[in-house]
Write an enzyme that holds these catalytic residues in place. Sequence first.
Site, mmCIF file in Angstrom:
data_model
loop_
_atom_site.group_PDB
_atom_site.id
_atom_site.type_symbol
_atom_site.label_atom_id
_atom_site.label_comp_id
_atom_site.label_asym_id
_atom_site.label_seq_id
_atom_site.Cartn_x
_atom_site.Cartn_y
_atom_site.Cartn_z
ATOM 1 N N GLY A 31 16.862 75.693 28.613
ATOM 2 C CA GLY A 31 17.290 77.195 29.205
ATOM 3 C C GLY A 31 18.809 77.317 28.818
ATOM 4 O O GLY A 31 19.694 77.349 29.749
ATOM 5 N N TYR A 32 19.074 78.009 27.608
ATOM 6 C CA TYR A 32 20.363 78.341 27.158
ATOM 7 C C TYR A 32 20.654 79.687 27.225
ATOM 8 O O TYR A 32 21.356 80.443 27.796
ATOM 9 C CB TYR A 32 20.765 77.666 25.816
ATOM 10 C CG TYR A 32 21.299 76.276 26.033
ATOM 11 C CD1 TYR A 32 21.031 75.437 27.062
ATOM 12 C CD2 TYR A 32 22.029 75.648 24.865
ATOM 13 C CE1 TYR A 32 21.506 74.091 27.041
ATOM 14 C CE2 TYR A 32 22.399 74.301 24.939
ATOM 15 C CZ TYR A 32 22.184 73.671 25.931
ATOM 16 O OH TYR A 32 22.815 72.228 25.730
ATOM 17 N N SER A 33 19.997 80.466 26.196
ATOM 18 C CA SER A 33 20.453 81.836 25.919
ATOM 19 C C SER A 33 20.000 82.716 26.955
ATOM 20 O O SER A 33 18.859 82.404 27.721
ATOM 21 C CB SER A 33 19.640 82.243 24.667
ATOM 22 O OG SER A 33 20.174 81.532 23.480
ATOM 23 N N GLU A 39 21.026 68.394 18.102
ATOM 24 C CA GLU A 39 20.309 69.301 17.398
ATOM 25 C C GLU A 39 20.537 69.075 15.950
ATOM 26 O O GLU A 39 19.564 69.518 15.203
ATOM 27 C CB GLU A 39 20.646 70.799 17.718
ATOM 28 C CG GLU A 39 19.491 71.578 17.768
ATOM 29 C CD GLU A 39 19.566 72.842 18.555
ATOM 30 O OE1 GLU A 39 20.404 73.082 19.120
ATOM 31 O OE2 GLU A 39 18.268 73.517 18.715
ATOM 32 N N SER A 57 23.512 80.693 14.876
ATOM 33 C CA SER A 57 23.489 81.436 13.857
ATOM 34 C C SER A 57 24.310 81.260 12.587
ATOM 35 O O SER A 57 25.076 80.356 12.678
ATOM 36 C CB SER A 57 23.728 82.995 14.175
ATOM 37 O OG SER A 57 25.213 83.296 14.579
ATOM 38 N N GLU A 77 26.590 82.911 11.120
ATOM 39 C CA GLU A 77 27.913 83.323 11.601
ATOM 40 C C GLU A 77 28.446 82.439 12.202
ATOM 41 O O GLU A 77 29.630 81.959 12.235
ATOM 42 C CB GLU A 77 27.779 84.707 12.401
ATOM 43 C CG GLU A 77 27.416 85.683 11.429
ATOM 44 C CD GLU A 77 26.042 85.757 10.887
ATOM 45 O OE1 GLU A 77 25.198 85.219 11.776
ATOM 46 O OE2 GLU A 77 25.484 86.463 9.999
#
Lengths: 406, 392
Positions: free
Chosen positions: B132-134, B249, B372, B374
Amino acid sequence: MRFGFTEEQDELRRSVRRILDGAGGVAAARRTMAAGDGHDTVLWRQLARELGLAGLVIPERHGGAGLGWVELVGVMEELGRTLACVPFLSTVGLATATILAAGTEEQQQAILPALARGEVTAALAWLEIGGDPDPAAVTTTARPAPGGHVLLAGKKRFVVDGHSADLLLVVARAPGTSGADGLAVYEVPAGADGVRRHRLPTMDATRALAEVVLADVRVPAASRLGDGGWPAIARALARGRVALAAEQVGGAQRCLDLGVDYAKVRHQFGRPIGSFQAIQHTLAELFVQVESARSAAYYAGWAAAHATADEADEAAAVAAAYCGDAYFHCAAETIQVHGGIGFTWEHDAHLYFKRARASRTLLGTPAFHREDVARRLGLGVADDGADDGAPSTGLGTGPATAPGVA
Amino acid sequence: MQLRFSAEDEAFRAEVRAWLERQLDGEFRDLRGRGGPGREHEAVDERRAWERALGAAGWIGLGWPAAAGGRGAPLLRQVIFHEEYARARAPGRQGHIGEYLLAPTIAALGTPAQQQRFLPPIARGEQLWCQGYSEPGAGSDLAGVATRAELVGHTWRVTGQKIWTSHAHLADWCFVLCRTSAGARRHEGLSYLLVPMRQDGITVRPIRQLTGTSEFCEVFFDGARTPADHVVGAVGDGWKVAMATLSFERGASTLGQQISFAAELDAIIHAARHNGADRDPQIRQRIADAWIGLRVMRWNALRVLGHGERGELPREALGGKLYWSTWHRRLGELAMEVLGGEAEIIAAAPYALTPLQETFLFSRADTIYAGSSEIQKNIIAARALGLPRGPT
């Protein structure tokens, strides 16, 4: 599993770096450029004789250090970092590799000790007009002549250090042959009658290329190195490509370092330009390319020393394609990051940019190497409809462990 | 430089391979190639049983320390396991978020009680987790999370919304990054809570993606409850814990994935040889380029592995995610070029995709999730190159 270098290998690299930096780094290359003879003879003497680099990959029984392509990769990376103007790629990466791949034991014993001592330099005269690396493009002929001799006739171009080498290794074909058939490499003293050579004026002034004209040069038939034909020469070229790839890594790393250092100190809009994402992302992409190029060159060096011939050749093609592209990209982008100062003669960026450009075509373009890879994958040949045995990545399926990891 | 696996490692590989073959030719014979991106709806219950089989055989938690119930296997062995797993086309994992993200976090930063409470059921393949991050307002800028938790007596009450939550519809638990003290600065006042998913205060709504399938979900918290001691690290220290999870990760699972990439590339080569696309020199160049890219990816991985077990991953590992995600996205584009007009025809109406179409469409997510491209470049610029922080 260990990807790093041993303490001895690291020490060798540090020694090379100490000598190169002691000579002034890139400033030494600029001095040689201005002098116009294409060689830093003082630097070469230090590297070749004092450090023993001339005999780096020559077996001990022939007077060399008996080391291999893993060590050579580290040395080439350092030479590429400072654009050192020494005949190491020509004499060791190409010519020695050719003698080792093609020459008989007797020929090696006859030629290699002098190379190992650094007394003799050598150059591989392979490419011709246009520089097409396809073996079919070789038109120089070796005609049998009376008295157990051979007459070499043709014109070689893009011969690295060919204007100054003491010994020329000339790739020539038997009359009436074509393609990869009938090719052999001949050992020719540079002073032999009928050899005319001159340095070619080049955009990259840090690496000397020569044209060598052979007007019925008469050599003993026994000067033909072995009887391995094109496959032996191709093996040597694969070794040379690994050497060049490592040099490209050293240059690419230097370009990245120059860009990063400049981005930290150059201020615009009241802050270092390296704080802007436009610059950060450009440099981050270069970082990934440089590190990947390094993996490719190191792996190819390891494969040259320890893997099967096919694995080694394949790894050399991969490294050649990847490192050729990566170096050019890094050199081009470092000019862009530097802005106006990067467009000047005074700044070193253009030296790397030109070296990167020239290196892309020296031993075959990245596109040439990709086509080679495609051929290994069975692409572009008629599909007979049979799937079994069709080459593939070798990674995804099949019972064996992955190639290169097996 | 020593780039061969040792005889001991090869013996381990053989052990993994034999076990997988036995299971996938036997009890789980219908599960090869099932699940995974685009196929998460397949064989859900059977794959849950597979998770338990993996756990019972001791394959879950291979790399965890023995004290945490794992086998303490070095990175190299973990990669071998992943390679064999991919090579056998074993089913897509449901338990990977718990195993590879939460468990190392708890092993490193959790209390002994949390380790005893949460690690064994993950190791047995019994409890599935989601991350539950984003949030709608906090993607790359994770510190912008607005979900809040309040301690009422001995219970946290969580309120807010998470999004792009993989496997939320299957998960038993969620690790939730949320704000536990109001008015604090952005990176402060966050806490890392462990919240049970099966409760009235939580609503899960799958998101239909451009692939037509649903791997991601929205998760709505409306006073969801969890005990006061289900916080990892100190209350208010959740940012540090969340970042530790992200560092896991980049671990072993990504190093072994080239095996499945290679299978995709093999399919493309196969297609090109059959439909004659390989007569086009530009296609040949691009396939060769993809192959070269894959070899280099492998050597990058070997280099990271060959760095040894000296704690942190080496600097060059920072480029791994950007490299593979960019490569994979380009591979998907190449697949469509190779197929020509046929690329457009899906497997079946209403929207069943062929495997290469799945590669093409799913790879668009690769450069977005888990940081991402970026963000990856920002990380490289800061940590690998030492460039100064940008205007924020």
